[in-house]
Write a protein that holds these residues in place. Structure first.
Motif, PDB file in Angstrom:
ATOM      1  N   LEU A 107       0.858  -1.177   0.000  1.00 50.32           N
ATOM      2  CA  LEU A 107       0.000   0.000   0.000  1.00 50.32           C
ATOM      3  C   LEU A 107       0.901   1.236   0.000  1.00 50.32           C
ATOM      4  N   VAL A 108       0.940   1.950  -1.120  1.00 52.07           N
ATOM      5  CA  VAL A 108       1.875   3.054  -1.298  1.00 52.07           C
ATOM      6  C   VAL A 108       1.187   4.388  -1.044  1.00 52.07           C
ATOM      7  N   HIS A 109       1.669   5.100  -0.029  1.00 55.38           N
ATOM      8  CA  HIS A 109       1.221   6.467   0.217  1.00 55.38           C
ATOM      9  C   HIS A 109       2.149   7.472  -0.455  1.00 55.38           C
ATOM     10  N   MET A 110       3.443   7.157  -0.501  1.00 55.86           N
ATOM     11  CA  MET A 110       4.415   8.021  -1.168  1.00 55.86           C
ATOM     12  C   MET A 110       5.602   7.170  -1.607  1.00 55.86           C
ATOM     13  N   GLN A 111       6.286   7.630  -2.631  1.00 61.16           N
ATOM     14  CA  GLN A 111       7.409   6.870  -3.152  1.00 61.16           C
ATOM     15  C   GLN A 111       8.629   6.999  -2.249  1.00 61.16           C
TER      16      GLN A 111
END
Length: 381
Positions: free
Chosen positions: A114-118
């Motif tokens: 689950l990606v919120h920011m790179q």
């Protein structure tokens, strides 16, 4: 939409234990867990301590062990599971620990990320982790586009076939009462006191508006970066704003609701933002928002709108957007001009307020986010 009854899977959500302030990622994870539970999924939240992202070798080994845990050891209801849960790992933990993801995948237990920011500082680690994932869920279209631009292997492999799928599950919004506002107008900036959030630039812009009536509150953790927080507090004094601007620290419950209720305009001018949930939280209360152009907060600003586009500097022409995206660098003048125009133009204030009130009725809830995630999982299963 998937997500109710016996067909819903068991979900294990692994989140970082080292982020203690009320970040957007933490808020998303908690709301997603509640939404999945409401749709019938058995959700187990596992907090893993570590110096994430990347972590130490020992911390990465602990993550690998957690990913490989037997199904009989999990389940928030204490049931004896015969099918392993679907594991979703917050990107703050997963993206810097590809070896743990690769080990899990090799054992037939690939995890979702689950990606919120790179993880901009370590693209090689990020790419390996994403390639080892069962799937990738991004919390915004902006985040998904950034990942695809950085890692073409996530779209097509050398044989022309799709590899790790990237999906988008936009943040939902909880219903909230309409803000009453204040007289004189009150600005509200809800964000941890961090250099990326650029409160110092905001204060410089506000200092140029002292000839007009207004007040402002900065609400957000002052513990994440104490040195920057102290610089913000010092700037309030140095710029002669102590009678106008309050630095409240992190607020919750009734104290936070009081700040929301007195707000007339919300401000989120982060230098980088993959979405900015505080934007939709503002709109849910009928509060228009000014954001920095070129960030994911622009996507959030349009979340409840019907395809209209605002001029970047917040001026010119009719718009259905509840606020504006301002082109900003290190010069506070563009932000000062946009806020001055809003303060000085009753028609603009009314237009933005009406657009925000209209948007609040079209914002999706967290049930939509949770159902979207369950649909992704079911399609991959």
């Amino acid at each position: 939409m998937t997500g109710s009854g016996a067909g819903s899977p068991a979900v294990r959500l692994i989140v970082p234990g080292n982020v203690l302030h009320n970040s957007g990622g933490n808020a998303y994870n908690a709301a997603l867990a509640r939404g999945l539970t409401a749709l019938g999924a058995d959700v187990d939240i596992c907090r893993i301590d570590g110096t994430w992202p990347v972590g130490s070798e020992e911390e990465r080994r602990r993550l690998a062990g957690l990913l490989l845990d037997g199904a009989d050891d999990v389940g928030s209801a204490g049931r004896e599971a015969t099918v392993p849960p679907v594991t979703i790992v917050d990107g703050l933990v997963a993206l810097g620990a590809p070896s743990a993801l690769e080990e899990a995948a090799a054992a037939g237990r690939p995890a979702w990320i689950l990606v919120h920011m790179q993880l901009a500082e370590h693209p090689d680690l990020e790419g390996r982790a994403l390639a080892a994932a069962a799937g990738v869920i991004c919390a915004s279209s902006t985040a998904a586009s950034e990942l695809q631009a950085r890692h073409s292997l996530l779209r097509l492999n050398s044989a022309g076939r799709s590899t790790t799928p990237i999906h988008v599950a936009l943040p939902g919004t909880s219903a909230a009462p309409t803000a009453a506002g204040s007289n004189p107008p009150h600005f509200l900036a809800v964000a941890a006191l961090l250099p990326n959030k650029d409160q110092l630039l905001l204060l410089k812009a506000l200092a140029g508006l002292r000839d007009l009536p207004w007040t402002a509150s900065l609400v957000g953790s002052d513990a994440a970066d104490p040195a920057y927080a102290e610089a913000v507090r010092s700037a309030v004094t140095a710029l002669g704003l102590r009678d106008r601007v309050s630095v409240e620290g992190e607020l919750r419950g009734p104290a936070l609701e009081t700040e929301w209720d007195r707000a007339d305009l919300s401000l989120l001018i982060s230098q980088a933002e993959t979405y900015g949930m505080v934007v939709t939280e503002s709109l849910a209360r009928g509060i228009p928002v000014v954001v920095r152009d070129g960030t994911g907060a622009v996507e959030a600003l349009a979340a409840g709108s019907r395809g209209a586009a605002e001029a970047p500097d917040g001026g010119g022409g009719a718009s259905a957007l509840p606020g504006a995206a301002v082109v900003l660098g290190t010069d506070p003048a563009p932000l000062e001009r946009a806020l001055r125009r809003w303060l000085s133009t009753p028609e603009l204030r009314l237009r933005w307020r009406e657009a925000a009130l209209a948007a609040r009725n079209r914002l999706p809830g967290w049930d939509v986010t949770a159902g979207t995630v369950l649909d992704f999982i079911a399609a991959a299963g």
